[in-house]
Design an enzyme around this catalytic site. Sequence first.
Site, mmCIF file in Angstrom:
data_model
loop_
_atom_site.group_PDB
_atom_site.id
_atom_site.type_symbol
_atom_site.label_atom_id
_atom_site.label_comp_id
_atom_site.label_asym_id
_atom_site.label_seq_id
_atom_site.Cartn_x
_atom_site.Cartn_y
_atom_site.Cartn_z
ATOM 1 N N CYS A 42 0.843 -1.203 0.000
ATOM 2 C CA CYS A 42 0.000 0.000 0.000
ATOM 3 C C CYS A 42 0.874 1.247 0.000
ATOM 4 C CB CYS A 42 -0.975 -0.051 1.186
ATOM 5 S SG CYS A 42 -0.924 1.271 2.374
ATOM 6 N N CYS A 45 1.145 3.350 3.048
ATOM 7 C CA CYS A 45 1.920 2.717 4.122
ATOM 8 C C CYS A 45 3.414 2.934 3.886
ATOM 9 C CB CYS A 45 1.658 1.221 4.185
ATOM 10 S SG CYS A 45 -0.076 0.811 4.452
#
Length: 549
Positions: A42, A45
Amino acid sequence: VGAAARLYTEEDPLVILSSGSLKPAVTNSSSAWLVQFFSSWCGHCIQYSSTWKALARDVKDWQQALSVAVLDCAQEENFDVCKEFSIKFYPTFKYFRAHSPETDRGTIYRGETPSVSLFLSHMFSLSADSGADREIQSVRQLMVNILQNHTKLDWPDHCPPLDPYSSVELLPLLGQRSDHYTAIIVEEPESYVGREVILDLLQYSGVEVKRALSSDRPLLDALKITTFPSVYLLHPNTTHTHLHVQKQLRFFFSSLLRTLPGVQRRLKSGSSSSGGQAGALPDKQSTEPWRDFDRLKVYTADLESALHYLLRVELATHSTLEGEELKVFKDFVTLVAKLYPGGGSVVKLMETLCDWLLSLPLQRIPYQAVLDLVDNKMRISGVFLGAELRWVGCQGSRAGLRGYPCSLWTLFHVLTVQHDATPTALENTGLEGEAAPVLQVMRRYIRTFFGCEECGRHFEEAAAGSLERVQSREQQILWLWEQHNNVNYRLAGSLSDDPLFPKAPWPSPSLCSSCHEEKNGVHVWNQDNVLLFLRQHYGASNLSPKYSL
Ligand code: FAD
């Protein structure tokens, strides 16, 4: 898996959890936990990881009360546990109270409090640095709130009280003898500084930190406090005074309290420092008399001892030098011959060694020949290197601490500063073509010869990651300073940490207050002032010949 493993590594000051370790860690734990469930694919992230690491570093000393962790839901082995903990979006932040039962799946935090909503609103808009700073500050405050939401029954074992004390409780302590300092932080009700400093000192013995509020009139009157936050210090010997700090900031308060005489970091029992450094150290210091010294000075005795140990002990384990080793050795000798400040017998020796090495047509030299030269068997006048260890600024409180590695850092800091002061010194040596010659030679020396292998591996990783970005002599000085601080952060509280010289960000506010600032509640360095300080501290005119032969 490769990318996931790299987003957070064992070197980061946080706990990396997985399917097998999550529940054992958070169940009935003596500390609370703050876990970021992320996914290594992600984008947010990935972007967020540097902020999370900076946060973890900022609150590293709080871990006995509240541990910061990550768990990668993109790793196959973690699929089930992420499902069990109902992780639907990445990143998801959950906290677990101390002493929570096995059935606890953690509490997701949403925007219930102002700091949390700020936190969430920043979470996905972290482009500017200031956003990251504010983010760190608000998560840190959230952590304090999490701790304060515990009850007497489940209070984290090692977390001191965080509520304010009243004058009724505090004033009787004045004039009482004690075996420790008591620091009273008096602050506005909405300030977090007091609680942050209490937690910063969690791992230190010899000082107890309490907070009180600016609304407590009797306390203000008795202690004559007019500005907030202020620290009032009760000494063990019954005296009490205001604690003077140059700036009323968390970092200044915490640094000062940590360096009070007798205040020490509690060493983690069984902690194996990342580095078998202690065993590699010369073991002579215990019988030596203590040498008083000034932390604002650099001592030639340390530099000479570094060279003595390096030439007569570390390198002498190699019976011959050839190929790459010989080249690294020649470069090191050249560097010291050209940049060692102050001239004198050491420079003469290094010049002699340098000339001799360059005159040899040999591809391979027996190390004994170097030793003969170092010991001046040829009796060349003025060539001399003391044949004993005399640690001064690098003295340890007991054998096995400090000494050689300390002096090696010191030597290379001096060389980076000297290269900046005498930019042409390396001309015609073959080293002048490199952008950061001092660092490159240091890197090769450490990799090839430094006795602490693990240190060498860490240093090589750091160099491989960022040394190519060093393009000027100023950057060279600052890169080494920064690397050294990274090592200090990593080793703080480890077995190689000398309780009398605890590892901490350097220079401390008491050595250089203008080096420190705070931006959006987060400590930042003023790099221009750090550079000025390093140039002065490691400059030739700050070298003290005291204790030198
Ligand atoms: P040191 O860290 O050795 O510092 C010496 C002196 O330098 C301090 O007293 C201070 O005056 C000054 N100083 C401190 N910080 C800075 C800074 N940021 N910039 C400029 N000056 C500063 N040990 C391990 O256990 N694991 C490792 O991975 C490891 N890596 C190392 C890598 C290198 C290249 C070197 C030279 C040493 C390494 N060590 C490592 C040893 C460790 O860093 C210390 O040198 C050792 O533990 C002794 O610590 P000390 O308290 O004397 O302070």
